[in-house]
Each structure stands twice: as C-alpha cells, then as structure tokens.
Design an enzyme around this catalytic site. Structure first.
Site, PDB file in Angstrom:
ATOM      1  N   ASP A  87       0.837  -1.286   0.006  1.00 53.68           N
ATOM      2  CA  ASP A  87       0.108  -0.015  -0.010  1.00 53.68           C
ATOM      3  C   ASP A  87       0.982   1.144   0.041  1.00 53.68           C
ATOM      4  OD1 ASP A  87      -2.515   1.450   0.369  1.00 53.68           O
ATOM      5  OD2 ASP A  87      -3.165  -0.474   1.416  1.00 53.68           O
ATOM      6  N   ASP A 129      -3.201   4.656  -2.398  1.00 53.59           N
ATOM      7  CA  ASP A 129      -4.226   4.684  -1.478  1.00 53.59           C
ATOM      8  C   ASP A 129      -4.853   6.301  -2.012  1.00 53.59           C
ATOM      9  OD1 ASP A 129      -5.674   4.278   1.151  1.00 53.59           O
ATOM     10  OD2 ASP A 129      -4.550   6.217   1.449  1.00 53.59           O
ATOM     11  N   GLU A 167      -6.458   3.460  -6.021  1.00 50.23           N
ATOM     12  CA  GLU A 167      -7.443   3.353  -5.368  1.00 50.23           C
ATOM     13  C   GLU A 167      -8.506   4.520  -6.139  1.00 50.23           C
ATOM     14  OE1 GLU A 167      -8.055   4.770  -1.554  1.00 50.23           O
ATOM     15  OE2 GLU A 167      -9.659   3.459  -0.990  1.00 50.23           O
ATOM     16  N   HIS A 172     -11.136  -3.687   3.122  1.00 51.51           N
ATOM     17  CA  HIS A 172     -10.836  -3.457   4.720  1.00 51.51           C
ATOM     18  C   HIS A 172     -11.862  -1.991   4.930  1.00 51.51           C
ATOM     19  CE1 HIS A 172      -8.334  -0.723   2.323  1.00 51.51           C
ATOM     20  NE2 HIS A 172      -8.292  -0.018   3.614  1.00 51.51           N
ATOM     21  N   ASP A 173     -12.281  -1.525   3.760  1.00 49.54           N
ATOM     22  CA  ASP A 173     -13.092  -0.525   4.177  1.00 49.54           C
ATOM     23  C   ASP A 173     -14.657  -0.797   4.073  1.00 49.54           C
ATOM     24  OD1 ASP A 173     -11.079   1.280   4.384  1.00 49.54           O
ATOM     25  OD2 ASP A 173     -10.948   1.815   2.314  1.00 49.54           O
TER      26      ASP A 173
HETATM   27  C1  GLC Z   1      -8.371   4.610   1.847  1.00 49.57           C
HETATM   28  C2  GLC Z   1      -7.935   3.565   2.830  1.00 49.57           C
HETATM   29  C3  GLC Z   1      -8.559   3.730   3.879  1.00 49.57           C
HETATM   30  C4  GLC Z   1      -7.983   4.980   4.598  1.00 49.57           C
HETATM   31  C5  GLC Z   1      -8.137   6.222   3.664  1.00 49.57           C
HETATM   32  C6  GLC Z   1      -7.108   7.213   3.942  1.00 49.57           C
HETATM   33  O1  GLC Z   1      -9.612   4.870   1.422  1.00 49.57           O
HETATM   34  O2  GLC Z   1      -8.547   2.355   2.018  1.00 49.57           O
HETATM   35  O3  GLC Z   1      -8.468   2.483   4.743  1.00 49.57           O
HETATM   36  O4  GLC Z   1      -8.778   5.292   5.893  1.00 49.57           O
HETATM   37  O5  GLC Z   1      -7.709   6.003   2.322  1.00 49.57           O
HETATM   38  O6  GLC Z   1      -5.955   6.791   3.916  1.00 49.57           O
END
Ligand code: GLC
Ligand code: CA
Length: 584
Positions: free
Chosen positions: A135, A237, A291, A357-358
C-alpha cells in the site's frame, strides 16, 4: 472507499456510515493458443489476496496481528492458490487510521515488527511464487511525520510547502469537506504559525502538497527504495485526491454531497502519474493500481491505457456501491459490471472486487449470512469474483465466508472514521439507535475483526486480548474446521483459483452478458480462442429460472457450489446456486 462516479459509498459508510463438492476443474485446452493472447501480463493473471495485517495473525501475544504472524501462515496463503498479496500499510505510524497515517515511509510499524521481519516475509512470499503489493499512502502523511513537524514549525521552513497551508490573516479558508473529521471540516487551525492546514481525512492525516516538485521527488525516491527491495507493486491509496486546485475556489453550497466531482482527479493528476511512471514505474516490473477510478469512464480508462504510461489497472467502486443496507438490485449490479467491462474491452485493465478493509463483509453485504445460506451464497459470490474479466482482489477471511460481527454498542468499534462520525451525528441530533444499526451493516470494522483460524480462544488469532472483538461465530466458522471439510467455503475457493489458473478464458476471454433482464440470475460467457465458458449465478434465496441460448444442451460441468455435476446446461437454479460449464 467509493472513489468513482457517481456514488460515494465510503462516504455513506462513514456517514451513516454444502455445499459443494467440486468437480475437478477441467482446463480449457489452451496450450496451443496462449501465444496468440496479446499483452499477457503476470498481474492480469494474478489472483490478489488482500491481507489486513492488524487482524490476520498475532505472533507475540499483544493482541495485534504482525508480520511474523503472516510469515507463520505463508503455507496457508500459498495453499489458497492466490498468486499475489496486497498488504495494507505496514509503515511506521501512530495508528490514527490503522497505518494510513504514515510517520516514516522507510520503516516498519513497531506493532508489526522490524525491517528484518519484512525482508523475511518478502523472501518467504517469493520462495513460494507469491508477489507482494504494498500500500502506498501518499495523498497524506501522519502529522507525526518529520516533514509535517518541520512544516508546522515555521512559515519559512524548507518543508513548509510539503503541505497545504492557509494563513489565518487572510480570514477563514473556503470550506473543504473532510471525510473523517468530527466536524467535517478539512481545515485545521495550527497556532504555531497562525495558519490552517488541509486534511481531507483525519486531523492527523495532513494532505501532502503534490504541486511541490521537491515533495514529488521525495516520494519517487521512497518508491524506489521499496522497489529496490524487490516488491512487486503498489496500491496507491486515495491517490485520486492528490491534486488540488490551489487557487482554492469556493465550491457551491452543499457540494460535499457530491464531493468527488470536486476532489477526484483534478486536472493535472494524470500528469503526476505520467511523471511517476517515467521516474519510477518504467524502471521496474511493478504492478500498479490506484484506489478509485475518477468521475468518468474516460478518466478511468486514461489512467490505465498502456499507451499513456500511467498505471496498470483501475479499481472502480461503482460495483461495490450498488449494495446498501436496504439491499440491492441484481439488475443494477449486472448493468454496472457489464458497463465497466465494456469500457476496458479493448484496452486497459480492471480490478474485480466486492469487499476490502473499508467495507462490510462480502457475504453479509452481497449474499445472505443466515446459517442456511451463508456458505452457499458466499461460494456463489466467490464464483463471480473468480470468473470475471479483470484481476480479482479477494479479501482475507472471505474464503471462510466470514460475516459481519453484529456489533450493537459504539464501544465495540475501533475505526476513527466510524467513531468521529458517530460523534458528528450525535452533535447534530441524529437518531442514534438507527445510526448504530446502520454502522452494524456498513462500518469498516465489520471487515476488520480477527481472522478465524480455529475454535480455540480468540479464534487462534492471539493469546492476548485482541485489539477488536472476535466474531463470536468463530466456534463454527474457522479455517481449521473448513480444512477438514471437502465441501467448505475454503476448499471451494481453492477449486476456484485452480479453475481460473487452468482456464485463461476466465482471465482474458471476451465477456458476454446473457439473459440480461433476468432480475435474479447473473449469467455470462467468457470466450477465448474458440473455447467458451458459461457461468450462471443465482443471486437469490429462491429457485430461479434462467434462459440462455444453450437451452439444455450438453456441456461439461467445471464447478458447482452444490457439488453435483449436471451434464446439461440448467434452465433453473437452486437458491444461490453457482454453476460453471465448459461449452462445446
Ligand atoms: C483509503 C483507505 C482507507 C483509509 C483512507 C485514508 O480509502 O483504503 O482505509 O482510511 O484511504 O488513507
Ligand atoms: Ca502482535
């Protein structure tokens, strides 16, 4: 996180925030056809297994998963048939957002272990033929990062321009919505220099200033540091937030309901990606996925069009956003996935996922976690993920059919985003019991409970006190029990990874939607070099008819989540039935 057009369910999540035995997978005869597949890449053929390190396996009894824990489970990971692992952030972090707030990009979080552990983990993966995707959290850092400490110390610090500052003598900055802030305000006043800094996420996650070429160079150097260690890819990310319009225009009132239109892929972002590609990515064999996929299909496509030299694959949220706590339309689900497939039919590449994980657990959100249907529907969804075009990203624990833990009290939650939003709702007089119900469905913590290894205390995750409660159903839903059961979700998942590996039609083959208006069944073919695979999935708990051009002709069954092997194409599917045939 919902980072694509036109819905924003991460935001929603935060805001309201058999079985089966399996028929041996037969491979589509392909040995003489592989050479004709253009642009073959390891990352297109990969099955990515996402590990949330904090919840996977604790080796030292402090209640927090760690790298040694993952190392102890490498043979298990290998046994799944996955070929790459995406690890959520493991860099040094004060853990305001479980590692998404990095305080040192070149070190390992002390909770997780040491750099020696990391090196051993990477070697252990490579020895087993598994690639490692890290990540990369560079839209923001932690406020405890040295750069930010320097930046906030004085207006003349050489690090000042590493972040976004607004001098307070200019009055209040134009409103910027923050996803995680307890007041939804992305500007935080800092008295040392009498200025506000920007944080789209939490106050402890100040946004980095990508306009600054020095900052960009620091990031590229850091990426090279990891690439030189031999890692195989980056998941970037929140990167589509990286570019900001630093003239700081005032956005229309209420824009936060649609903030993605203003925040995602602001013009100039593609330029950053092209520069990153020139400076780093082109020099290594790295797989990259950002992402979110922008506001338009064009943006998504541009980002991963090989001729533009940006990234490799898009990770779009439209599919995952279809499901709400009130349910979802199978027709809409089919439409969304079919549309996204068509955008990438000729060029570019997509990720296929329904959980991470979100998000809530796969089976709780898209399937049916009642005991009679949990395993069946979980296998059906896994069949979908492993038979679509695009690279599957499969979240740890879903191979067991793990479900939401059903938390009922706010004290059970750990996620800052959930806790801050709870506070926000309370401050604004919301119906709190209703909110608690909503987060029992949508909070990110639903997907973060410890991995259920066996039926011993704490599901074999830790000897200590787990950082977040274990789902009480671990006594029956756990890896050890499923190892012994040939019909378990776990063993079905292994059959699926093998099926995909043995049938390149499932990776590269043309996708054709069948029985388009069927509101219950998702049916499609995947076709490559004259070989055709048929997939039929009943997304409901009732028997459902399906009509395909193949009627009930003869076919070779490859897999069925009920464990039988009808030799003719079915015209009716049992509840949550999934069948895969080789036609010919
Ligand atoms: C992304 C991650 C998430 C995180 C956010 C801020 O969406 O997947 O878990 O809280 O970015 O870094
Ligand atoms: Ca530990």
């Amino acid at each position: 996180m919902s980072l694509s057009s036109p819905r924003f369910s991460i935001l929603h999540s935060f805001l309201i925030m058999l079985c089966c035995s399996v028929i041996t997978a037969k491979s589509v005869a392909q040995s003489n056809t592989n050479d004709s597949i253009p642009n073959r890449k390891w990352w297109k053929e990969a099955v990515v297994y996402q590990i949330y390190p904090r919840s996977f396996k604790d080796a030292n009894g402090d209640g927090i998963g760690d790298l040694k824990g993952i190392i102890s489970k490498l043979d298990y990971i290998k046994s799944l048939g996955v070929t790459a692992v995406w690890l959520n952030p493991i860099y040094s972090s004060p853990n305001d957002d479980n590692g998404y707030d990095v305080s040192d990009y070149r070190n390992i979080m002390s909770d997780f272990g040491t750099m020696a552990d990391f090196d051993a983990l990477l070697k252990g993966m490579h020895d087993r033929g598994i690639k490692l995707v890290m990540d990369l959290v560079v839209n923001h850092s932690s406020d405890e990062h040295e750069w930010f400490q320097q930046s906030r110390s004085s207006r003349t610090s050489p690090y000042r321009e590493y972040y976004h500052w607004w001098p307070a003598e200019n009055g209040k900055p134009p409103y910027r919505y923050s996803l995680f802030d307890v007041n939804h305000d992305a500007w935080m006043y800092d008295k040392t220099t009498n200025a506000y800094y920007l944080h789209y996420f939490s106050r402890k996650q100040p946004d980095l200033n990508w306009e600054n070429p020095k900052l960009r160079q620091e990031i590229y150097d850091m990426m090279k540091y990891w690439a030189d260690k031999g890692i195989d890819g980056f998941r970037m990310d929140a990167f589509q937030f990286a570019r900001k319009d630093t003239t700081w225009p005032t956005f229309p009132k209420g824009y936060e309901k649609n903030f993605g239109q203003y925040y995602y892929m602001v013009p100039g972002l593609h330029g950053y990606l092209q520069e990153m590609n020139r400076e780093v990515l082109s020099k290594y064999d790295l797989m990259t996925v950002a992402e979110g996929a922008g506001n338009t299909y064009e943006d998504a496509h541009d980002m991963v069009d090989a001729d533009r030299h940006e990234l490799d694959m898009a990770y779009a949220f439209d599919g995952i956003d279809v499901a709400k706590s009130t349910g979802y339309s199978v027709l809409k689900f089919k439409q969304v996935f079919s549309k996204w497939d068509s955008v990438f039919a000729e060029k570019g590449w997509l990720s296929i996922f329904l959980a991470n994980h979100d998000q809530a657990r796969l089976v709780s959100r898209f399937g049916n976690d009642r005991p009679e249907f949990r395993a069946l529907s979980s296998k059906m969804l896994s069949t979908f993920l492993m038979t679509m075009r695009g690279t599957p990203y499969y979240y740890n624990g879903d191979e067991l059919g793990m479900n939401n833990p059903g938390f009922t009290k706010i004290e059970q939650y750990r996620d800052k985003a959930t806790l801050n939003e709870y506070q926000y709702q309370q401050n604004h007089g919301a119906d709190m019991p209703a909110y608690l119900k909503e987060i029992a469905f949508s909070s990110r913590d639903n997907g973060r409970t410890p991995f259920q290894w066996d039926d011993s205390k704490n599901a074999g995750f830790t000897n200590g006190t787990p950082w977040i409660e274990v789902n009480p159903d671990y006594k029956t839903i756990n890896a050890a029990a499923q190892e012994k059961d040939p019909n378990s979700c776990l063993n079905y998942f292994r059959k699926l990874t093998k099926l995909r590996k043995d049938n390149l039609a499932l990776v590269y083959g043309k996708y054709t939607l069948l029985d388009k208006n069927n509101p219950n069944v998702y049916a499609y073919t995947r076709e490559l070099s004259g070989k055709k695979v048929l997939v039929m999935l009943n997304f409901t708990g009732k028997t459902a008819a399906v009509s395909t051009p193949f009627g009930s002709s003869n076919a070779n069954p490859l897999l069925c989540n009920y464990g039988d092997s009808a030799k003719t194409v079915k015209t009716e599917l049992r509840p949550y039935e999934a069948v895969v045939y080789l036609l010919n």
